[in-house]
Each structure stands twice: as structure tokens, then as C-alpha cells.
Design a protein around this motif. Structure first.
Motif, PDB file in Angstrom:
ATOM      1  N   GLY A   1       0.820  -1.210   0.000  1.00  0.00           N
ATOM      2  CA  GLY A   1       0.000   0.000   0.000  1.00  0.00           C
ATOM      3  C   GLY A   1       0.854   1.260   0.000  1.00  0.00           C
ATOM      4  N   ALA A   2       1.952   1.258   0.777  1.00  0.00           N
ATOM      5  CA  ALA A   2       2.835   2.426   0.814  1.00  0.00           C
ATOM      6  C   ALA A   2       3.460   2.683  -0.559  1.00  0.00           C
ATOM      7  CB  ALA A   2       3.913   2.224   1.864  1.00  0.00           C
ATOM      8  N   VAL A   3       3.843   1.610  -1.250  1.00  0.00           N
ATOM      9  CA  VAL A   3       4.411   1.759  -2.598  1.00  0.00           C
ATOM     10  C   VAL A   3       3.364   2.340  -3.547  1.00  0.00           C
ATOM     11  CG1 VAL A   3       5.324   0.503  -4.584  1.00  0.00           C
ATOM     12  CG2 VAL A   3       6.112  -0.068  -2.278  1.00  0.00           C
ATOM     13  N   ILE A   4       2.128   1.848  -3.439  1.00  0.00           N
ATOM     14  CA  ILE A   4       1.048   2.363  -4.300  1.00  0.00           C
ATOM     15  C   ILE A   4       0.813   3.847  -4.031  1.00  0.00           C
ATOM     16  CG2 ILE A   4      -1.420   2.186  -4.811  1.00  0.00           C
ATOM     17  CD1 ILE A   4      -1.160  -0.827  -4.166  1.00  0.00           C
ATOM     18  N   ILE A   5       0.836   4.234  -2.758  1.00  0.00           N
ATOM     19  CA  ILE A   5       0.662   5.648  -2.410  1.00  0.00           C
ATOM     20  C   ILE A   5       1.770   6.494  -3.039  1.00  0.00           C
ATOM     21  CG2 ILE A   5       0.783   7.294  -0.497  1.00  0.00           C
ATOM     22  CD1 ILE A   5      -0.639   5.132   1.216  1.00  0.00           C
ATOM     23  N   ALA A   6       3.005   5.999  -2.960  1.00  0.00           N
ATOM     24  CA  ALA A   6       4.128   6.737  -3.545  1.00  0.00           C
ATOM     25  C   ALA A   6       3.953   6.899  -5.056  1.00  0.00           C
ATOM     26  CB  ALA A   6       5.439   6.018  -3.228  1.00  0.00           C
ATOM     27  N   ILE A   7       3.526   5.824  -5.720  1.00  0.00           N
ATOM     28  CA  ILE A   7       3.298   5.902  -7.173  1.00  0.00           C
ATOM     29  C   ILE A   7       2.208   6.917  -7.487  1.00  0.00           C
ATOM     30  CG2 ILE A   7       2.471   4.606  -9.183  1.00  0.00           C
ATOM     31  CD1 ILE A   7       3.773   2.115  -7.925  1.00  0.00           C
ATOM     32  N   ASP A   8       1.132   6.894  -6.700  1.00  0.00           N
ATOM     33  CA  ASP A   8       0.026   7.815  -6.943  1.00  0.00           C
ATOM     34  C   ASP A   8       0.457   9.262  -6.727  1.00  0.00           C
ATOM     35  OD1 ASP A   8      -2.830   8.182  -7.547  1.00  0.00           O
ATOM     36  OD2 ASP A   8      -2.957   8.922  -5.496  1.00  0.00           O
ATOM     37  N   GLU A   9       1.290   9.497  -5.721  1.00  0.00           N
ATOM     38  CA  GLU A   9       1.765  10.857  -5.477  1.00  0.00           C
ATOM     39  C   GLU A   9       2.645  11.346  -6.625  1.00  0.00           C
ATOM     40  OE1 GLU A   9       1.149  13.147  -2.739  1.00  0.00           O
ATOM     41  OE2 GLU A   9      -0.539  11.743  -2.856  1.00  0.00           O
TER      42      GLU A   9
END
Length: 659
Positions: free
Chosen positions: A521-529
Motif C-alpha cells: 500500500g505504501a508503494v502504491i501511495i508513492a506511485i500515486d503521489e
């Protein structure tokens, strides 16, 4: 705009009655859809179209009457979501053997009314001062403005509802002409491969409504689970898990993949939901404070000022009185569960604080991505975990191990009860802001909409327990059993039961896998940002990805295909990626109505089929003889034909038309 001496009719008797009827029907349909697929859809647009047709037959209706109808009817999706995401967990835990009418009514009805109250102070901040898109609210406003000719829309809804209902009747729970899904699995060396799609027209319709972006994200989450995580776990970690390995002996590839997903891999989605919920709260911190401050300021200003009808919310004084009146029965309900005032009073306080906080989050997310994509389940998980931690402290050692009826952990039951009220409030609150956006665009009076949504929400709560009992007896809810081999999965409620039960000494949760999911989830958040910083139209909302990780692959495939169809419709008009929101709404209105009809028709047929099943006590009471049972190929052909119909309906859209 009309003068005060000649107000446009809004909250009329016929509008209220029609809204209540539609709300009850659509809440039953969404309850089935949510238990089946873990998703519900917003119902404002089809309700607006039906309202325009019915009121025209009754002598004509104003745009504000139609707005009141769609406002009340939209409670059908929000109350259904709040109930089916949480309350079935009490049956899954064994605390209830069936759904208790008075308890379901109290949780759903009072939770829904609290959602209306909590959302009122947010209207000015999120709609007037710093307006969010609220895509479904804008779409509903467009439909209302184009209401001079509702006939074509009603025809589209009626045709697609008939198609959705007939396909459901032909499926495994009905005539058994076609299967519910087309799947295949096998071993390629050591790699465990799995492919499949559900054959539900409703899921295809859901995909068309949510669009390609969300379709790609949820399918990618499922691919991560089923094509990466499950094969890796089978190859690398199954030998170190003898208990699970023993249950897989003699099973085929599809059963092995399903068992690994159920026992282990779906908890990657839990971890992603947890980190996603925390991130959402952090990212919305300024907006939440702004909404509270502006709501209080508006209430003070309005106390001594004459406000226009389009600015009148429910009075703050009466809201506070209603808040106390609604919370007291819930406090008594909590006391009936735990029997300790020093625990039940903090439970009520947690419910109030978490309710307002998560209604704010839900409203903001509904404003960004729409009510259909609003991840209320992630919000509820965060509530249950927080409530569980507080309850573990308050209950003490003896309370943490206490069990209630059916051997269910008492603390887990209490946490789910808190989560259920918050979930209903959050679902209604987000939906309320969507309706208020539509009302703002057509010149409605906010307090009349807020009152109508409260009426609609409580009306839906009145029928939730009978509908749930009917579905439970006909299909089963939760894990498949010999009596109900094709039980409604109730994915969110099963997850809530697992999380709450694991916190209070039930089946131990796989915390390592949850932690890995949080990392994903943290990786997905970083990609989205990164995508956000680059101004990309394509985004990767973490909670949508988490839902894809958590749910079965075959449910996500038709959702992706539906989103792809919506994209192809835009390309057909040569306008993909370049439409403003109003034009996009007009373009997709015929296809959206067709998709909504598929969903409503299939869901209502599912409920109708349940009646003879329950009456006879036989799951196959409607089944035709075996020689009439067709295979997966026929089911795929039916789904393909419906896909063509959705595309053709959308491709005929006229951007310049008003209706």
C-alpha cells in the motif's frame, strides 16, 4: 429563479412517497449486489430518470421534486452498503443465527440518521467554498436538467433491467442454463496459474459506471494477488505451513488457489486498506478542520441573518438535540452487549468521534471519485481496529477473553457494533454530499434534501433485516457449506469478522502478510503521489487497489471490461481524454442508464429467486434438467453480447442533445 411568493414545489407528498418506494427497492438490490460482489453502486441517476417518468404520468413534476426523489432514493445504496459491509459479520462470528430485526433497524436507522447530521456542517466547505467535483452529483444534475424527455431513458433502463434479470434467472441459482463464472487453473511446472471471469452482467455494468481508470487499478490488484502472490506462496512458503498444506491434499489447482487466497493472500488487501485509510486521514487533515470551522461559522452567521432558500441547512440547534436523541438508544444497545457502563459509554464516545471523522473522509472521497468508488470498507476496518484496541484496555484481561452467544468473542462483537454504526453513517454522509451537490447545481433547498435523505435512510433500514434473512436462507452468507455451496461471499463482512475476531483471541490473523500488504500500500501511495505531481489523468487510488487485492480475480475481470467499454465509447466519439466533466456525463448517460439497469435487474431477480428457494428449502428448486445445462462457452457468449449492447447504446449518444 422563483420568487419567495411562488416557490417551486420540492418536498411534496408524492415526491416523498415515490422516493421511499425507490429507496426500498434499490436498497434491497444493492444488498444483494454487495453480498455477492463486495460492491454497491450509486442509485441517484436511475432514480432521477424513473422519477421524471412517473411524475410526468401523474401530471408533471418540477425539477426540484425530481431532485427530492433522487435524493431520498439514493439512500438505497448508502444504507445497503453500511449494513452488508458489517452486520453479516455477527452471523459469520456465530453471535447471531439470523438477523435480529430490532437490532438491525437500530444500527442501520440510527447510523444513517447520524450520517445525515454529521454531513451538514461539511456542505459549505466541500460544495460552496472549495467545491469538489462530486461526479455523480454533477451527473444527476445533468439528468435533472435534461428532464424534458425522460422516455428514452426509461426505455433504456427497462430493457437493460430485463436483460440483467433474465441472465440472473438463467444462472446457477435459477434455471442453471449457464454457469456463474468461467474459470480455469493448472500447474505450469511449479507455477500455479489461474484465470477466470464472472459472467454477471451487473459487474459489467459496475465497470462501465466506475470507468477504465478504476477498472485497471482493481484488476491490477487482483493480478498481484492471483498471478504473483498465490503462485509464490505455493512455491516458496506452503511447505512451512503444514496446517494449510494438509487441507489442500487431493484438491485440484483451482481449489488450491482459492484456499491459499482465502487463508493467506487476501490479507495483503487488509494491510493495504489499513495503510490507505491512515494515509487518507492524514492527507485530509486540513480539509476536515476547514469543514468544521466553516460549518460553525455559517451556523453563527445564519442565526441572525436572513438566508436564501438555497443556503438553508438543518438548524444547528436541532441537529445537536437530534444527536443526543439518536445516540442514547445506541448507548443502551452497547450496554446490552457488554453489560458494563464504563465500557459502553466510551463505546458511544468512540462512535461519535469516529463517526464524524469518517463521515468527513467519506464525503471528501465521494467528492473526488464518486459514491460508487467510495472505499467505506477501508474506513470501517480502521474504526474496528481502533475500537478493538480501546476495548482491550477497557475490558481488562477477563473481558478480552469473554465470549457471548455462540462462542463469539464479546470484544469482537462490540467492535463490530461500533464499526457498523460508523459504516452506515459514513456511507450516508458521503452520499448526502453527492446529493447536495446536485441540489446546489439545480437550486434546491439544502435542509429539505437533508430531511428527505433521513427519511429515505430510515425507510431502507426498515427492510434490511428481512432482506438479509431471505438471502441468507436462500443462498447462505460467508464461507460455502454443503447446504449452500455457492454462498454469497460477503467479502467485507467476512473481513470485518476476521479482523475483530483476530484481535480478541479468535483465529490468529496472519500479521506478517498484513504487514507486507501495508508495504505494498505504501508503494502504491508513492506511485500515486508521483502521478499526481506530474498532473497525470491516470491515478492509482490505494484503497481501490486494496479492494482488487482483497477480492477474487473473477469479480474484477468484468469490472475492468466494463471500464474498457466506457473508454471505447469515448474513443468512438474521438474525444477520449479531452471531455470536460459535463460533456462526459452527457456522453455516458445512455450507457450509464443501461449499466444501472443491468445491475438493478440482476439484483432484484436475485431476491425474487430467493423466495421459492426459501419456501421450498431446496437450492435447486428452479433448476431445469441436466440436458438443458450449457457450459462456460455459452455464458461467455452471453456476456459478450451484453458488452456489444452496452457499447452500441453508448456509441449512439449525441453530445449536443439535451437529454
Amino acid at each position: 429563479m422563483s420568487t419567495p411568493a411562488q416557490p417551486v414545489p420540492q418536498l411534496t407528498v408524492r415526491a416523498v412517497l415515490l422516493a421511499v418506494i425507490l429507496a426500498v427497492i434499490l436498497s434491497a438490490a444493492n444488498a444483494y449486489l454487495g453480498l455477492f460482489a463486495g460492491l454497491t453502486i450509486a442509485t441517484a441517476i436511475p432514480a432521477a430518470v424513473v422519477s421524471m417518468g412517473v411524475l410526468r404520468l401523474l401530471g408533471g413534476g418540477t425539477i426540484l421534486e425530481n431532485n427530492i426523489v433522487q435524493t431520498g432514493a439514493s439512500a438505497g445504496s448508502s444504507i445497503a452498503a453500511g449494513v452488508i459491509f458489517t452486520i453479516p459479520a455477527l452471523v459469520i462470528l456465530g453471535y447471531w443465527q439470523d438477523f435480529k430485526y430490532s437490532w438491525v433497524l437500530a444500527i442501520a436507522g440510527l447510523g444513517g440518521l447520524l450520517g445525515v447530521l454529521f454531513s451538514v456542517p461539511l456542505r459549505r466547505s466541500m460544495i460552496v467554498e472549495e467545491p469538489l467535483p462530486f461526479p455523480e452529483g454533477k451527473a444527476a444534475a445533468e439528468v435533472l436538467k435534461a428532464g424534458e424527455n425522460p422516455g428514452p431513458g426509461l426505455k433504456i433502463l427497462g430493457l437493460s433491467a430485463a436483460i440483467g434479470g433474465l441472465v440472473k434467472l438463467a444462472a446457477e441459482s435459477g434455471l442453471k442454463l449457464i454457469p456463474d463464472s468461467a474459470t480455469g487453473a493448472g500447474f505450469f511446472g511449479k507455477y500455479l496459474g489461474y484465470l477466470g471471469t464472472n459472467l454477471s452482467p451487473a459487474l459489467l455494468g459496475v465497470g462501465y459506471i466506475v470507468g477504465l481508470n478504476i477498472g485497471i487499478v482493481v484488476l491490477s490488484g487482483s493480478i498481484l494477488s492471483w498471478h504473483v502472490a498465490i503462485p509464490l506462496y505455493h512455491m516458496l512458503f506452503l511447505d512451512s505451513d503444514p496446517a494449510l498444506a494438509a487441507t489442500l491434499a487431493g484438491k485440484d489447482a483451482a481449489e488450491i488457489a482459492g484456499a491459499i487466497w482465502s487463508a493467506k493472500i487476501r490479507y495483503l488487501g487488509v494491510g493495504a486498506m489499513l495503510i490507505g485509510g491512515a494515509w487518507t486521514l492524514f492527507s485530509l487533515r486540513r480539509s476536515l478542520l476547514s469543514g468544521i470551522k466553516s460549518g460553525i461559522a455559517a451556523a453563527r452567521a445564519g442565526a441572525g441573518a436572513e438566508l436564501a432558500d438555497t443556503e438553508r441547512d438543518l438548524p444547528m440547534k436541532w441537529m445537536l438535540i437530534a444527536l443526543v436523541v439518536f445516540v442514547l438508544p445506541l448507548l443502551l444497545l452497547y450496554q446490552a452487549i457488554v453489560g458494563m457502563w464504563h465500557v459502553s459509554i466510551p463505546m458511544a464516545i468512540i462512535m461519535i468521534v469516529a463517526g464524524f471523522l469518517f463521515v468527513s473522509v467519506s464525503a471528501y472521497l465521494a467528492g473526488l471519485v464518486g459514491s460508487s468508488n467510495n472505499p467505506v470498507s477501508g474506513i470501517t476496518i480502521a474504526t474496528i481496529l481502533f475500537a478493538s484496541v480501546v476495548l482491550m484496555v477497557l475490558l481488562g484481561e477477563a473481558g478480552r477473553t469473554a465470549v457471548g452467544v455462540g462462542g463469539a468473542p464479546l470484544g469482537a462483537v462490540a467492535a463490530i457494533m461500533i464499526g457498523a454504526v460508523v459504516c452506515c453513517a459514513a456511507a450516508v454522509g458521503g452520499d448526502n454530499l453527492q446529493d447536495l451537490k446536485a441540489g446546489y447545481l439545480v437550486g434546491a433547498t439544502p435542509w429539505k434534501q437533508q430531511l428527505m435523505l433521513g427519511i429515505g435512510a430510515f425507510s431502507c433500514a426498515l427492510i434490511m433485516a428481512p432482506v438479509l434473512n431471505l438471502l441468507a436462507h436462500a443462498y447462505g452468507i460467508g464461507a460455502p457449506t454443503p447446504a449452500h455451496p455457492n454462498a454469497l461471499a460477503a467479502p467485507q463482512a467476512t473481513l470485518m469478522a476476521s479482523v475483530a475476531g483476530g484481535m480478541f483471541g479468535g483465529k490468529q490473523l496472519p500479521w506478517t502478510i498484513i504487514a507486507v500488504g501495508a508495504g505494498i500500500g505504501a508503494v502504491i501511495i508513492a506511485i500515486d503521489e508521483i502521478l499526481k505531481a506530474r498532473g497525470s489523468h491516470f491515478r492509482v487510488p490505494v484503497l481501490a487497489a486494496a479492494i482488487g487485492i482483497y477480492l477474487p480475480l473473477e469479480l474484477m475481470v468484468p469490472i475492468f471490461l466494463g471500464g474498457l467499454l466506457a473508454h471505447l465509447v469515448e474513443r468512438r466519439h474521438g474525444l477520449a481524454g479531452s471531455l470536460d466533466e459535463a460533456a462526459r456525463d452527457r456522453l455516458h448517460r445512455p450507457g450509464t442508464l443501461f449499466a444501472a439497469g443491468l445491475i438493478t435487474g440482476e439484483a432484484l431477480m436475485g431476491i425474487l429467486i430467493a423466495i421459492p428457494i426459501v419456501s421450498s428449502g431446496r437450492a435447486d428448486v428452479l433448476a431445469l434438467p441436466a440436458q438443458f445445462h450449457f457450459g462456460q462457452g455459452v455464458g461467455l457468449a452471453v456476456l459478450a453480447l451484453i458488452s456489444v449492447l452496452i457499447y452500441r447504446t453508448g456509441a449512439r449518444a449525441n453530445l449536443t442533445a439535451s437529454g
